[in-house]
Motif scaffolding. Structure first.
Motif, PDB file in Angstrom:
ATOM      1  N   LYS A  47     -23.916-105.687  25.457  1.00 36.19           N
ATOM      2  CA  LYS A  47     -23.788-104.231  25.525  1.00 36.19           C
ATOM      3  C   LYS A  47     -22.378-103.792  25.168  1.00 36.19           C
ATOM      4  O   LYS A  47     -22.177-102.766  24.509  1.00 36.19           O
ATOM      5  CB  LYS A  47     -24.171-103.733  26.912  1.00 36.19           C
ATOM      6  N   GLU A  64     -19.003-101.667  18.486  1.00 33.50           N
ATOM      7  CA  GLU A  64     -19.452-101.407  17.119  1.00 33.50           C
ATOM      8  C   GLU A  64     -19.708 -99.915  16.900  1.00 33.50           C
ATOM      9  O   GLU A  64     -19.447 -99.398  15.817  1.00 33.50           O
ATOM     10  CB  GLU A  64     -20.719-102.206  16.808  1.00 33.50           C
ATOM     11  N   SER A  65     -20.222 -99.230  17.928  1.00 36.54           N
ATOM     12  CA  SER A  65     -20.509 -97.805  17.743  1.00 36.54           C
ATOM     13  C   SER A  65     -19.240 -96.964  17.648  1.00 36.54           C
ATOM     14  O   SER A  65     -19.258 -95.900  17.041  1.00 36.54           O
ATOM     15  CB  SER A  65     -21.396 -97.292  18.890  1.00 36.54           C
ATOM     16  N   LYS A 120     -20.355-105.294  23.086  1.00 38.60           N
ATOM     17  CA  LYS A 120     -20.229-105.412  21.632  1.00 38.60           C
ATOM     18  C   LYS A 120     -20.910-104.248  20.924  1.00 38.60           C
ATOM     19  O   LYS A 120     -20.415-103.753  19.914  1.00 38.60           O
ATOM     20  CB  LYS A 120     -20.812-106.738  21.152  1.00 38.60           C
ATOM     21  N   GLU A 121     -22.061-103.802  21.460  1.00 39.20           N
ATOM     22  CA  GLU A 121     -22.745-102.648  20.880  1.00 39.20           C
ATOM     23  C   GLU A 121     -21.876-101.396  20.980  1.00 39.20           C
ATOM     24  O   GLU A 121     -21.768-100.627  20.020  1.00 39.20           O
ATOM     25  CB  GLU A 121     -24.072-102.405  21.601  1.00 39.20           C
TER      26      GLU A 121
END
Length: 55
Positions: free
Chosen positions: A39, A45-46, A41-42
């Protein structure tokens, strides 16, 4: 005397840990940390700037 006191403390801690693990629903920490890292990393990235990094 310190060695016996430390050994006793470790044994009591191990015994309590075994009891808790057997009698309560303890989460799998390895799986939990893997999910949290995914989560994170998500989210990273966002919020990453488009175009990548330029050195």
């Amino acid at each position: 005397m310190g060695f016996l006191q430390n050994t006793f403390s470790v044994c009591v801690g191990i015994g309590c840990g075994i009891y808790i693990a057997q009698n309560y629903d303890v989460p799998n920490m390895k799986k939990l940390m893997r999910d949290w890292m995914g989560k994170a990393k998500e989210v990273e990235e966002s919020y990453k700037k488009p175009g990548g990094s330029k050195n």
